[in-house]
Design a protein around this motif. Structure first.
Motif, PDB file in Angstrom:
ATOM      1  N   ARG A   1       0.834  -1.205   0.000  1.00 58.56           N
ATOM      2  CA  ARG A   1       0.000   0.000   0.000  1.00 58.56           C
ATOM      3  C   ARG A   1       0.869   1.254   0.000  1.00 58.56           C
ATOM      4  O   ARG A   1       0.611   2.197  -0.763  1.00 58.56           O
ATOM      5  N   ARG A   2       1.899   1.274   0.825  1.00 56.68           N
ATOM      6  CA  ARG A   2       2.779   2.434   0.893  1.00 56.68           C
ATOM      7  C   ARG A   2       3.528   2.647  -0.421  1.00 56.68           C
ATOM      8  O   ARG A   2       3.705   3.781  -0.872  1.00 56.68           O
TER       9      ARG A   2
ATOM     10  N   GLN B   1       1.380   4.228  -3.029  1.00 59.51           N
ATOM     11  CA  GLN B   1       1.245   5.665  -2.829  1.00 59.51           C
ATOM     12  C   GLN B   1       2.421   6.429  -3.430  1.00 59.51           C
ATOM     13  O   GLN B   1       2.295   7.611  -3.768  1.00 59.51           O
ATOM     14  N   LYS B   2       3.554   5.746  -3.571  1.00 58.54           N
ATOM     15  CA  LYS B   2       4.733   6.348  -4.203  1.00 58.54           C
ATOM     16  C   LYS B   2       4.736   6.162  -5.715  1.00 58.54           C
ATOM     17  O   LYS B   2       5.666   6.588  -6.399  1.00 58.54           O
TER      18      LYS B   2
END
Length: 361
Positions: free
Chosen positions: A189-190, A193-194
């Motif tokens: 998920r992180r 986001q990038k």
């Protein structure tokens, strides 16, 4: 003294993430960190430790591509009770396609000072081990959890995912294999986001205890694993059978009682599909079977009786069992190598992962 930045260290502490270049020298270090010192005190890692660590890593200068290293805090609501380190390329070469996520669990020894284990995991993700090297070669993200292992309870061999770990009464250690899967989901998920999309399943890599951890997670959760590299696993990977030579093989020897730890029976069909590279050095004499923290006396007796007393014998027997089970496994014994790796091994690992996970794009 100053150095060209090659990494960035990001310590995410509650609501105050900090990101600074790792490759900076002592001369400008004092100018970089003071403004964030108060924020650093809320992290697991004290500011002076981070300062020393950052400056030390800067001197290694071993990778050409710039990466970001983040210490992600524990998140019980997300299903993991310990932090993890996430290393990601700042400018991935193939940003338009889904990339791999490599996972290598920490193998930082038994230490009652959890602070040192966190520091070791940060250093490891930046600088050491087959996971970081493979991630660099393939230009992909790497996840390193920070699972504790204490001197006071060294028999709970968390870094190898032994039976004592899976049955531990310590609530924080409840099913750290599940916690790892939740970390993977959180990291995906992180990364998204990038702008970094990852494949649904992760690639597990490891050497010694972390190799054993990877091998065992693939047995427990084959649906979540894309490929596995397990090195230096003491000539005895977990076996995909319930019994051998008349002896019942319970976890972590085999899968006789695996239903105690997963829903249903062992998923042999899915496990067979996982490409696995399992290797050890011809000179490797690190025999974990001989130690009580790795195997119980009863397990040791079963291994000696059914699989073999000596490492060479167990290594040959394990290969036969994997072959007979129909596994997609490649076993390699490296000459002139003991319980370590070299450039040849590192290149083989990267090539194996690249070839076995290629999706045609």
């Amino acid at each position: 003294m100053s150095f060209k930045p090659h990494f960035r260290l990001r310590l995410q502490c509650s609501d105050a993430p900090l990101q600074v270049p790792i490759a900076i020298g002592f001369a400008n270090l004092s100018q970089t960190l003071p403004s964030a010192a108060r924020r650093l005190t809320r992290c697991y890692v004290p500011s002076f430790v981070v300062a020393i660590l950052i400056s030390f890593l800067s001197t290694t200068n071993i990778y050409a591509n710039q990466s970001t290293i983040e210490l992600i805090p524990a998140d019980a609501e997300a299903g993991f009770n310990f932090p993890y380190v996430l290393r990601s390329p700042e400018s991935p070469k193939n940003k338009d396609k889904k990339t791999l996520l490599l996972v290598e669990t920490n193998n930082s020894g038994n230490d009652d000072d959890y602070q040192r284990q966190i520091e070791a995991a940060i250093y490891f993700a930046a600088n050491k081990g087959i996971g970081p090297v493979a991630a660099q070669k393939l230009d992909v993200p790497l996840l390193v959890p920070v699972f504790p292992r204490t001197e006071s309870e060294a028999h709970v061999y968390t870094h190898a995912l032994d039976r004592d770990t899976l049955t531990s009464a310590d609530k924080s250690l409840t099913r750290i294999d599940h916690q790892l899967l939740n970390m993977i989901s959180d990291a995906q998920r992180r990364l998204k986001q990038k702008g970094i999309s990852t494949r649904e399943r992760a690639v597990l890599v490891g050497f010694s205890a972390s190799g054993t951890f990877a091998n065992r997670v693939a047995m427990l959760h084959p649906q979540r694993v894309l490929a596995v590299v397990s090195g230096g696993i003491n000539a005895f990977p977990m076996l995909p059978v319930s019994e051998y030579d008349g002896k019942t093989l319970n976890y972590p020897l085999g899968v006789a009682d695996i239903s105690d730890f997963v829903l249903g029976d062992f998923d042999l069909a899915t496990w067979r599909e996982i490409p696995q590279l399992i290797f050890m050095g011809h000179k490797d004499d690190n025999d974990a079977v001989a130690y009580d923290d790795a195997y119980s006396p009863a397990d040791r007796e079963t291994i000696h009786a059914a699989i073999g007393n000596e490492m060479d014998e167990r290594w040959r027997t394990a290969q036969k069992i994997y072959l007979d089970s129909g596994s997609n496994s490649t076993f390699i014994t490296y000459g002139r190598i003991g319980h370590w790796t070299d450039t040849r091994v590192a290149n083989d690992i990267a090539n194996f992962i690249l070839y076995q996970t290629w999706d045609g794009t």
